[in-house]
Design an enzyme around this catalytic site. Sequence first.
Site, PDB file in Angstrom:
ATOM      1  N   LYS A  34       0.535  -0.865  -0.083  1.00  0.00           N
ATOM      2  CA  LYS A  34       0.022   0.231   0.369  1.00  0.00           C
ATOM      3  C   LYS A  34       1.057   1.112  -0.275  1.00  0.00           C
ATOM      4  CE  LYS A  34      -4.414  -2.121   2.831  1.00  0.00           C
ATOM      5  NZ  LYS A  34      -5.011  -1.969   3.430  1.00  0.00           N
ATOM      6  N   SER A  50      -0.706   1.519   5.725  1.00  0.00           N
ATOM      7  CA  SER A  50      -0.743   0.457   6.958  1.00  0.00           C
ATOM      8  C   SER A  50      -1.670  -0.947   6.904  1.00  0.00           C
ATOM      9  CB  SER A  50      -1.443   0.767   8.574  1.00  0.00           C
ATOM     10  OG  SER A  50      -1.972   0.186   9.423  1.00  0.00           O
ATOM     11  N   ASP A  51      -2.217  -2.010   7.561  1.00  0.00           N
ATOM     12  CA  ASP A  51      -2.932  -3.316   6.985  1.00  0.00           C
ATOM     13  C   ASP A  51      -3.244  -4.205   7.867  1.00  0.00           C
ATOM     14  OD1 ASP A  51      -4.522  -4.421   5.067  1.00  0.00           O
ATOM     15  OD2 ASP A  51      -3.710  -6.096   6.224  1.00  0.00           O
ATOM     16  N   GLN A  52      -4.809  -4.365   8.553  1.00  0.00           N
ATOM     17  CA  GLN A  52      -4.914  -4.565  10.238  1.00  0.00           C
ATOM     18  C   GLN A  52      -5.460  -6.211   9.581  1.00  0.00           C
ATOM     19  OE1 GLN A  52      -7.795  -2.900  12.325  1.00  0.00           O
ATOM     20  NE2 GLN A  52      -6.027  -2.968  13.826  1.00  0.00           N
ATOM     21  N   ALA A  87      -0.188  -3.812  10.164  1.00  0.00           N
ATOM     22  CA  ALA A  87       1.889  -3.872  10.119  1.00  0.00           C
ATOM     23  C   ALA A  87       1.326  -2.203  10.180  1.00  0.00           C
ATOM     24  CB  ALA A  87       1.254  -4.833   9.286  1.00  0.00           C
TER      25      ALA A  87
END
Length: 174
Positions: A34, A50-52, A87
């Site tokens: 991203k 960011s990723d979750q 992250a």
Amino acid sequence: GLTFEAVAPDCDEDALKATGLQVEELVTQLARQKAESVAARYPGALVIGSDQAAELDGEILGKPGTAEAARAQLRRLSGRDHRLLTATAVVETSTGRIAEDLDVHHLRLRELTDAQIARYVAVDDPVDCAGAYKIEGLGISLFERVRGDDFTAVIGLPLTRLVALLARFGVELP
């Protein structure tokens, strides 16, 4: 106090999810992809991605998409422990340098009745949230325990950890 612009990334999340990566690697790679996809469009910028993901018994719980699927996820999580992994990746476009971080929270939902779950989903509409809860809203009432280092990560972006990542690039806060 930092000026920023929110930009939608251009990366194929579904393709990476289909590779069967472990959840830790998946969220880390998605955060990086991203950030890199946005960095390609903003030369000279410092870009944050960011990723979750929520994980239960080794299975990634995606965004439910419907109220019915949200209720089903919450029934599975009721009275159980799960992990929420967030992250963050920072890309310095002028050098290509990347710094990454992974925050892991351990959460336990209370034992919930079907009626409690139905009321919660009807009010908070968590169909677009991993794990089918909005902990920053009424979702906090679902929990028995939340353990982790950076409480802001549970809401979405681990700000305490982000400050440390930005410091690596010379951004000092406050």
